[in-house]
Design a protein around this motif. Sequence first.
Motif, PDB file in Angstrom:
ATOM      1  N   PRO A   1      39.945  30.945  49.467  1.00 28.23           N
ATOM      2  CA  PRO A   1      40.324  29.555  49.198  1.00 28.23           C
ATOM      3  C   PRO A   1      41.181  29.433  47.937  1.00 28.23           C
ATOM      4  N   VAL A   2      42.258  28.730  48.026  1.00 29.22           N
ATOM      5  CA  VAL A   2      43.177  28.619  46.895  1.00 29.22           C
ATOM      6  C   VAL A   2      42.553  27.845  45.730  1.00 29.22           C
ATOM      7  N   GLU A   3      41.611  26.933  45.996  1.00 27.86           N
ATOM      8  CA  GLU A   3      41.004  26.144  44.920  1.00 27.86           C
ATOM      9  C   GLU A   3      40.246  27.013  43.919  1.00 27.86           C
ATOM     10  N   HIS A   4      39.726  28.132  44.383  1.00 26.91           N
ATOM     11  CA  HIS A   4      38.936  28.989  43.492  1.00 26.91           C
ATOM     12  C   HIS A   4      39.761  29.540  42.336  1.00 26.91           C
ATOM     13  N   TYR A   5      41.058  29.648  42.517  1.00 24.66           N
ATOM     14  CA  TYR A   5      41.874  30.253  41.474  1.00 24.66           C
ATOM     15  C   TYR A   5      41.835  29.464  40.169  1.00 24.66           C
ATOM     16  N   ARG A   6      41.599  28.175  40.243  1.00 18.52           N
ATOM     17  CA  ARG A   6      41.484  27.372  39.021  1.00 18.52           C
ATOM     18  C   ARG A   6      40.308  27.835  38.173  1.00 18.52           C
ATOM     19  N   VAL A   7      39.214  28.189  38.844  1.00 18.47           N
ATOM     20  CA  VAL A   7      38.024  28.684  38.137  1.00 18.47           C
ATOM     21  C   VAL A   7      38.348  29.971  37.395  1.00 18.47           C
ATOM     22  N   TRP A   8      39.054  30.880  38.055  1.00 16.73           N
ATOM     23  CA  TRP A   8      39.333  32.181  37.433  1.00 16.73           C
ATOM     24  C   TRP A   8      40.365  32.068  36.334  1.00 16.73           C
ATOM     25  N   LEU A   9      41.273  31.127  36.430  1.00 18.90           N
ATOM     26  CA  LEU A   9      42.225  30.900  35.339  1.00 18.90           C
ATOM     27  C   LEU A   9      41.517  30.369  34.095  1.00 18.90           C
ATOM     28  N   ASP A  10      40.496  29.552  34.302  1.00 17.23           N
ATOM     29  CA  ASP A  10      39.727  29.041  33.160  1.00 17.23           C
ATOM     30  C   ASP A  10      38.921  30.153  32.492  1.00 17.23           C
ATOM     31  N   LEU A  11      38.363  31.067  33.299  1.00 14.17           N
ATOM     32  CA  LEU A  11      37.534  32.145  32.753  1.00 14.17           C
ATOM     33  C   LEU A  11      38.363  33.309  32.207  1.00 14.17           C
ATOM     34  N   PHE A  12      39.547  33.511  32.764  1.00  7.01           N
ATOM     35  CA  PHE A  12      40.411  34.614  32.352  1.00  7.01           C
ATOM     36  C   PHE A  12      41.806  34.058  32.030  1.00  7.01           C
ATOM     37  N   PRO A  13      41.931  33.318  30.930  1.00 11.15           N
ATOM     38  CA  PRO A  13      43.199  32.624  30.642  1.00 11.15           C
ATOM     39  C   PRO A  13      44.382  33.558  30.440  1.00 11.15           C
ATOM     40  N   HIS A  14      44.142  34.833  30.125  1.00 11.53           N
ATOM     41  CA  HIS A  14      45.262  35.754  29.935  1.00 11.53           C
ATOM     42  C   HIS A  14      46.025  36.007  31.229  1.00 11.53           C
ATOM     43  N   LEU A  15      45.417  35.653  32.371  1.00 12.87           N
ATOM     44  CA  LEU A  15      46.095  35.869  33.645  1.00 12.87           C
ATOM     45  C   LEU A  15      47.283  34.929  33.824  1.00 12.87           C
ATOM     46  N   GLN A  16      47.265  33.786  33.144  1.00  7.84           N
ATOM     47  CA  GLN A  16      48.356  32.814  33.114  1.00  7.84           C
ATOM     48  C   GLN A  16      48.593  32.120  34.447  1.00  7.84           C
ATOM     49  N   SER A  17      48.694  32.848  35.518  1.00  7.48           N
ATOM     50  CA  SER A  17      48.910  32.201  36.809  1.00  7.48           C
ATOM     51  C   SER A  17      48.281  33.037  37.914  1.00  7.48           C
ATOM     52  N   LEU A  18      47.651  32.350  38.825  1.00  3.43           N
ATOM     53  CA  LEU A  18      47.077  32.976  40.005  1.00  3.43           C
ATOM     54  C   LEU A  18      47.341  32.051  41.182  1.00  3.43           C
ATOM     55  N   GLY A  19      47.532  32.627  42.331  1.00  7.23           N
ATOM     56  CA  GLY A  19      47.733  31.804  43.511  1.00  7.23           C
ATOM     57  C   GLY A  19      47.513  32.618  44.761  1.00  7.23           C
ATOM     58  N   PRO A  20      47.806  32.057  45.907  1.00  7.63           N
ATOM     59  CA  PRO A  20      47.563  32.738  47.172  1.00  7.63           C
ATOM     60  C   PRO A  20      48.069  34.168  47.188  1.00  7.63           C
ATOM     61  N   ALA A  21      47.226  35.062  47.701  1.00 10.62           N
ATOM     62  CA  ALA A  21      47.451  36.505  47.839  1.00 10.62           C
ATOM     63  C   ALA A  21      47.142  37.281  46.570  1.00 10.62           C
ATOM     64  N   ALA A  22      46.777  36.620  45.476  1.00  8.57           N
ATOM     65  CA  ALA A  22      46.489  37.333  44.231  1.00  8.57           C
ATOM     66  C   ALA A  22      45.277  38.237  44.354  1.00  8.57           C
ATOM     67  N   PHE A  23      44.355  37.908  45.263  1.00  2.00           N
ATOM     68  CA  PHE A  23      43.158  38.725  45.434  1.00  2.00           C
ATOM     69  C   PHE A  23      43.213  39.572  46.707  1.00  2.00           C
ATOM     70  N   GLY A  24      44.405  39.751  47.225  1.00  2.00           N
ATOM     71  CA  GLY A  24      44.575  40.635  48.372  1.00  2.00           C
ATOM     72  C   GLY A  24      44.288  40.001  49.714  1.00  2.00           C
ATOM     73  N   GLU A  25      44.183  38.667  49.753  1.00  2.00           N
ATOM     74  CA  GLU A  25      43.891  38.012  51.027  1.00  2.00           C
ATOM     75  C   GLU A  25      45.127  37.934  51.918  1.00  2.00           C
ATOM     76  N   ASN A  26      44.874  37.807  53.210  1.00  2.42           N
ATOM     77  CA  ASN A  26      45.947  37.644  54.193  1.00  2.42           C
ATOM     78  C   ASN A  26      46.297  36.200  54.461  1.00  2.42           C
ATOM     79  N   LEU A  27      45.371  35.298  54.154  1.00  8.21           N
ATOM     80  CA  LEU A  27      45.627  33.864  54.308  1.00  8.21           C
ATOM     81  C   LEU A  27      44.775  33.080  53.323  1.00  8.21           C
ATOM     82  N   SER A  28      45.257  31.890  52.991  1.00  8.56           N
ATOM     83  CA  SER A  28      44.551  31.032  52.045  1.00  8.56           C
ATOM     84  C   SER A  28      44.709  29.583  52.477  1.00  8.56           C
TER      85      SER A  28
END
Length: 225
Positions: free
Chosen positions: A64-91
């Motif tokens: 789910p793409v909404e989850h990326y907001r959580v990980w950006l808050d916990l790992f701010p050095h990542l700067q940006s995350l979005g679909p396919a960042a975790f190796g998924e085929n669809l989001s």
Amino acid sequence: MQWSVEGPFIRERLLRLPGTDKASAIDKQRAQGDVWLDLDGLQGDRVADRRFHGGPDRSLCHYPVEHYRVWLDLFPHLQSLGPAAFGENLSTRGLDERQVCIGDRFGWGDALIEVSQPRSPCSNLDRRHNARGLARQLARSGRTGWLYRTLKPGVITPGAELQLLERPCPNASVLRVWRSFVDDAVSDADLGWLQELQPLASEYRSRFRQRLDARRRLQDQGALF
């Protein structure tokens, strides 16, 4: 019900994980045209280690793409995350582990797919994003994503929507199954139910069965002494 989809995402050539000699296909890219989905996955999507990825019960990964907001808050050095960042085929948006159930059948493009199991996060996520503890946080939170098996192969066109067609196991949410998988205190009744949950991938059902059998052996030993 229908959901707009980001994807399909594939990785046609294996790359080395940062700081290692380990090959990985976690860095997916958006497909540039129609992609054939078969029983083993999307055509052209490489798999580095088939012990843990790909195959009939793991033909697709959904996050789910909404989850990326959580990980950006916990790992701010990542700067940006979005679909396919975790190796998924669809989001998608508006669809998560609390809502999706094992055995849910979806139409995606010309294909028919079925939810088979939660995704089990691995340390490749940490290495891919230089974020120590990321996979552990996914596991603890239950924001794991999930995997599909392909019931009917077909062409996936970019922009094709995901349509829920059938929900035979409405009590078997992905989150509930995952929580049971990582909770040592899950009840015997739930272990018994989960080992018989037919749409659940055989690997998961075997693990639940082993845990229940081990408990029963201990109970039998206690009764003897």
